[in-house]
Scaffold this active site. Structure first.
Site: not given
Ligand code: GAL
Length: 667
Positions: A150, A304
């Protein structure tokens, strides 16, 4: 080399460094049982891989990879560069970025605290990337790589340190060649800011009043380019060691500080992090998914996926039963080939202890784990499906968005919201939409919406003209083609650059309209807890939402209100199709249609509420693409896909909390 699993497949983010080694096999087996085929690892593990400068420790990672291989799970490895460890930042404190909003230098111990223009950060990044690539580049169980994590999260894209200043000056010199050209492009005569040496050019650190808009816009371009080149440096290094394995990077929802199109161009696969609780509802989720699919005009991954509550919204509600499964299927329906759940287990250490995972803090399955298992079973029954080209496209441009963010002229004006409102008009009626670059090839689209294209581009007009001449419907919205690339205002009538010829009109006057709350407008969508502002939600009763019928009253009132922005138009060759009924500009023209060749070029001069007035809806013939369901009021999204034999398959997504029984004919 292990191949990528057959798509669509499931994955998970796994952090061996967060758990004792004895746990890894238990986790791998549990995750495999939940249907997980691939685990993503290593993006925050720099200090464990390189505990001291130049001292590498791979033994633990070797072991984790073996355990996962034995459990039947292949791995996506990440380069661990978002978290430069304290030994590095204390040795090279310049690495710590200086924030453009506050002027403050970051401190160690967090993430994304580094500036990508500092040579030491680049050098040490290259060293760790090379080390992990040498070690694992041809590992039989590593199937793909993610660069970093990110870029730009937590608002960290723009740094104003001395290294950035020097790099920005060089960037300006490469772009403008002469200072005269730069001074003209930015209009530096205003407030006596003519530059006579490249070294005089400042960075937009906090100062007395605002900076020159040309400098600000170029600084956005420069900052985005800086991260693109940092990503490219890593891609080029990795490629020497990893053969054909695909390389990806994970993009964020509602995030516009980087020009993602430039990043996507260098990647094999776009990945996206889908956290629906950061958005206002399923239509905004769908918009962001389609935006991601459009970056390369091909399928992508969710690397994710929210699996329960997150830890960063104001209230962090749970994801009730069925929600994770629905989110996953929504993603697949929008062209996602893989969904990786975030994360394996709720963590017991560090900054994200309140974040849910597939397993609970105590290591036992949470609801997300059970739903992952269910999704795996669903996939076994689901034929391979593809998403056909949509009849409608929205052209999305990061530089137009930046132009309005820098000078909105109306604090409620949002390019994002405008594009989203257009999208919702279609989504509400299950009309598929593709979101494409402003200069995309438009062959095959029936209707193309161009939300406020601020920046003038004459070459673009030729492409749009050909599209319309060949029979397309082009709909350009207010605030079009008035800014030169350096953010000075054109001396031609709006829209400039030849667009007014295509549209057959000019703008006589523009009016910014203050936002008056509670007059039937959709509330602003920039609140993270605004999930209820939509049809259907996990907490809201969909039938209680007034004004948006499903399959009947197409959300279009007979009398159109407008908000935020209005322009009074002067048709030349175009016909007026909407006029104002009030104000000192009563009877003034608000929208026009211009026949060109086989098609029509429309201009909508005001932000209607809803954004697409009935007259345009009808003229565009969108009605024929509306998809209704016989399970009215409950199934809130229907996506039309095609199976391998070319048969249409409708995916019905119930975003509400109600259980729905489908009639036999719909199964
Ligand atoms: C994302 C990030 C992850 C974690 C997650 C929590 O944006 O890539 O490492 O922090 O959020 O929701």
């Amino acid at each position: 080399m292990t191949a990528l699993p057959k798509t669509p497949f499931l994955g998970v983010a796994y952090y061996p460094e967060h758990w004792p080694e004895e746990r890894w096999k238990i986790d791998a087996d549990l995750l495999h049982e939940a249907g997980v085929d691939v685990a993503r690892m290593m993006e925050f593990a720099w200090d464990k891989l390189e505990p001291e400068s130049g001292e590498f420790d791979f033994a633990w990672m070797d072991k984790a990879l073996t355990i996962f291989q034995e459990a039947g799970i292949s791995v996506v490895l990440c380069t661990p560069t978002p978290t430069p460890p304290p030994w590095l930042t204390s040795q090279y404190p310049d690495i710590l970025r200086v924030d453009d909003k506050t002027g403050q230098r970051a401190v160690a111990g967090s993430r994304r605290h580094a500036c990508c223009n500092v040579p030491a950060y680049r050098d040490f990044s290259a060293k760790i990337v090379k080390a992990v690539a040498e070690r694992y580049g041809d590992h039989p169980n590593v199937v793909a790589w993610q660069i970093d994590n990110e870029f730009g999260c937590h608002g960290t894209v723009r740094c104003v340190c001395d290294y950035c200043r020097a790099e920005f000056q060089k960037w300006c010199e490469r772009k403008y060649k002469t200072l005269d050209a730069l001074n003209a492009a930015w209009g530096t005569q205003f407030w006596s800011a003519t530059y006579h040496k490249w070294s005089e050019i400042p960075v937009p650190a906090p100062t007395s009043a605002s900076h020159n808009p040309g400098l600000l816009l170029d600084y956005r371009r420069f900052s985005s380019d800086s991260w693109v080149s940092y990503q490219k440096m890593q891609i080029d290094l990795l490629r020497q060691y990893i053969g054909e394995r695909p390389i990806t990077h994970n993009f964020m929802l509602r995030f516009f500080d980087l020009n993602y199109r430039d990043f996507a161009a260098d990647l094999d696969i776009v990945s996206y992090d889908n956290y629906p609780h950061g958005m206002s509802g399923p239509s905004e989720c769908a918009f962001n998914l389609d935006l991601m699919r459009g970056l390369k005009r091909k399928n992508f991954w969710i690397i994710e996926q929210q699996t329960g509550h997150v830890n960063w919204t104001p209230f962090n509600p749970p994801a009730p039963p069925g929600q994770v499964r629905t989110w996953t299927h929504q993603a697949f329906a929008h062209g996602v080939d893989a969904v990786f759940y975030f994360r394996e287990r709720a963590v017991n250490i560090g900054q994200e202890q309140y974040h849910a995972g597939l397993l609970k803090h105590d290591g036992t399955p949470d609801r997300g784990w059970h739903e992952s298992k269910q999704v795996k079973a669903d996939l076994a029954e689901r034929p391979a499906l593809t998403r056909p080209q949509a009849p409608v496209a929205i052209l999305w441009d990061y530089e137009d968005l930046w132009t309005f963010e820098l000078e909105p002229h109306n604090s409620a004006f949002s390019y994002y919201r405008e594009a989203l409102d257009l999208y919702r008009t279609c989504w509400d009626q299950n009309i598929p939409v593709d979101i494409l670059a402003r200069d995309a090839d438009l062959t095959g689209y029936e209707t193309v919406f161009v939300p406020s294209p601020a920046l003038i581009d004459e070459a673009q007009v030729q492409k749009w003209r050909s599209y319309v001449e060949a029979g397309g419907n082009l709909v350009v919205l207010f605030r079009a083609f008035f800014k030169n690339p350096g953010s000075t205002w054109s001396d031609q009538p709006m829209p400039a650059g030849g667009l007014s010829d295509l549209l057959g009109m000019t703008v006589d006057e523009f009016l910014s309209i203050p936002l008056v709350p509670n007059v039937g407008l959709r509330p602003p969508i920039d609140k993270a807890d605004d999930w209820n502002d939509d049809r259907g939600s996990h907490v809201n009763d969909v039938s209680a939402r007034p004004g948006i019928g499903f399959g009947e009253n197409f959300g279009l009132p007979t009398k159109t209100r407008y908000q935020l922005w209005a322009e009074v138009l002067k048709p030349t060759t175009a016909t007026a199709i909407l006029r104002y009924s009030d104000g000192y500009y009563k009877d003034g023209v608000a929208a026009t249609a211009n026949k060109v060749g086989q098609g029509t070029a429309y201009y909508l001069g005001c932000w209607c509420d809803p954004i697409l007035p009935r007259v345009l809806w009808q003229a565009l013939g969108l009605q024929k693409h509306v998809v209704t369901s016989d399970v009215r009021g409950a199934v809130t999204e229907i996506v039309k896909l095609v199976d391998e034999t070319g048969q249409n398959v409708d995916v019905l997504l119930n975003h509400t909390k109600h259980t729905v029984t489908l009639p036999e004919t719909s199964k």
